[in-house]
Design a protein around this motif. Sequence first.
Motif, PDB file in Angstrom:
ATOM      1  N   CYS A   1       0.836  -1.200   0.000  1.00  0.00           N
ATOM      2  CA  CYS A   1       0.000   0.000   0.000  1.00  0.00           C
ATOM      3  C   CYS A   1       0.872   1.251   0.000  1.00  0.00           C
ATOM      4  O   CYS A   1       1.786   1.371   0.808  1.00  0.00           O
ATOM      5  CB  CYS A   1      -0.907  -0.020   1.232  1.00  0.00           C
ATOM      6  SG  CYS A   1      -1.806   1.535   1.446  1.00  0.00           S
TER       7      CYS A   1
ATOM      8  N   CYS B   1      -0.264   3.177   3.721  1.00  0.00           N
ATOM      9  CA  CYS B   1       0.080   2.628   5.044  1.00  0.00           C
ATOM     10  C   CYS B   1       1.174   1.564   4.970  1.00  0.00           C
ATOM     11  O   CYS B   1       1.614   1.056   5.993  1.00  0.00           O
ATOM     12  CB  CYS B   1      -1.160   2.066   5.733  1.00  0.00           C
ATOM     13  SG  CYS B   1      -1.723   0.474   5.065  1.00  0.00           S
TER      14      CYS B   1
ATOM     15  N   CYS C   1      -6.023  -0.581  -0.931  1.00  0.00           N
ATOM     16  CA  CYS C   1      -5.679  -1.259   0.311  1.00  0.00           C
ATOM     17  C   CYS C   1      -6.936  -1.555   1.127  1.00  0.00           C
ATOM     18  O   CYS C   1      -7.800  -0.697   1.269  1.00  0.00           O
ATOM     19  CB  CYS C   1      -4.741  -0.358   1.100  1.00  0.00           C
ATOM     20  SG  CYS C   1      -4.356  -0.946   2.742  1.00  0.00           S
TER      21      CYS C   1
ATOM     22  N   HIS D   1      -7.007  -2.030   4.247  1.00  0.00           N
ATOM     23  CA  HIS D   1      -6.901  -1.425   5.580  1.00  0.00           C
ATOM     24  C   HIS D   1      -7.229   0.068   5.545  1.00  0.00           C
ATOM     25  O   HIS D   1      -7.942   0.577   6.398  1.00  0.00           O
ATOM     26  CB  HIS D   1      -5.492  -1.600   6.157  1.00  0.00           C
ATOM     27  CG  HIS D   1      -5.046  -3.036   6.182  1.00  0.00           C
ATOM     28  ND1 HIS D   1      -5.480  -3.930   7.129  1.00  0.00           N
ATOM     29  CD2 HIS D   1      -4.221  -3.727   5.347  1.00  0.00           C
ATOM     30  CE1 HIS D   1      -4.932  -5.118   6.890  1.00  0.00           C
ATOM     31  NE2 HIS D   1      -4.185  -5.024   5.817  1.00  0.00           N
ATOM     32  N   CYS D   2      -6.677   0.770   4.560  1.00  0.00           N
ATOM     33  CA  CYS D   2      -6.793   2.239   4.597  1.00  0.00           C
ATOM     34  C   CYS D   2      -7.346   2.829   3.310  1.00  0.00           C
ATOM     35  O   CYS D   2      -7.550   4.041   3.228  1.00  0.00           O
ATOM     36  CB  CYS D   2      -5.432   2.856   4.914  1.00  0.00           C
ATOM     37  SG  CYS D   2      -4.311   2.872   3.515  1.00  0.00           S
TER      38      CYS D   2
HETATM   39 ZN   LIG Z   1      -3.082   0.923   3.350  1.00  0.00          ZN
END
Ligand SMILES: [Zn+2]
Length: 249
Positions: free
Chosen positions: A126, A129, A147, A149-150
């Motif tokens: 990513c 992050c 991503c 996650h983010c």
């Molecule tokens: Zn990320």
Amino acid sequence: MEIPKIIIDKLKIAKNIVILSGAGMSAESGVSTFRDPDGLWAKFSPTELASMDGFMSNPQLVWDWYSMRLNVINNVSPNNGHKAVAEMEKYFDDVTVITQNVDKLHQRAGSKKVYELHGNIVENYCSKCHEPFTKSILELDKEIPKCEHCGGYIRPAVVWFGEELPQKAFKESVIASQKADIMFVIGTSGEVYPAAQLPFNAKNSGAFVVEINPNHTALSQYLDISIHEPSGVAMPKILENYLIERGRK
Ligand SMILES: [Zn+2]
């Protein structure tokens, strides 16, 4: 092609072998940097395609470029030079590969200890992050993935213009170069620093440094010996001569 006997004599007493490889070695397998078979990408500059600024201004374009290159490397194979290097692990205490290439052809040939100075284009992470992205990207649709996650854009794990080399890989490469008994400098022009300093680290620490390159390079005059042949010709021959000599002992 004759292999100078001094190389074989040096190999007979060598424990630590270091290979430093560059674009020429991959080119022998059909991978060329910033050139594409159909010329579709010729209108873009390297910085548009391989820098954080280029990526930020057009992530999809950069993603498409790397998808194309990944396709290229998935359709080529390690050549006889890569294979000979990997086979050396059977006969020497320590074989370290330091490469500027981003295609994992050394690993595919079977080399186990490989330091990738410029990362690789097979793995991704990513851009925001820095979490690794582990899905196989060839199975995704064409759109640049985000991503989980983010939400940041996923980018290839390659070192772009303006980015630092991976510090650990570089440090280990310097140490390996200083410990080398023999270094083979294969298919690299010796013009990209800091990688180009490694043959000098090796030489200053007492290694015998052999260049394998069809062309004369900026390095040729400084190294112990240059063999102006492709690695796919020279490396198997060197290994073969070494094994013959060893058998005679
Ligand atoms: Zn990320």
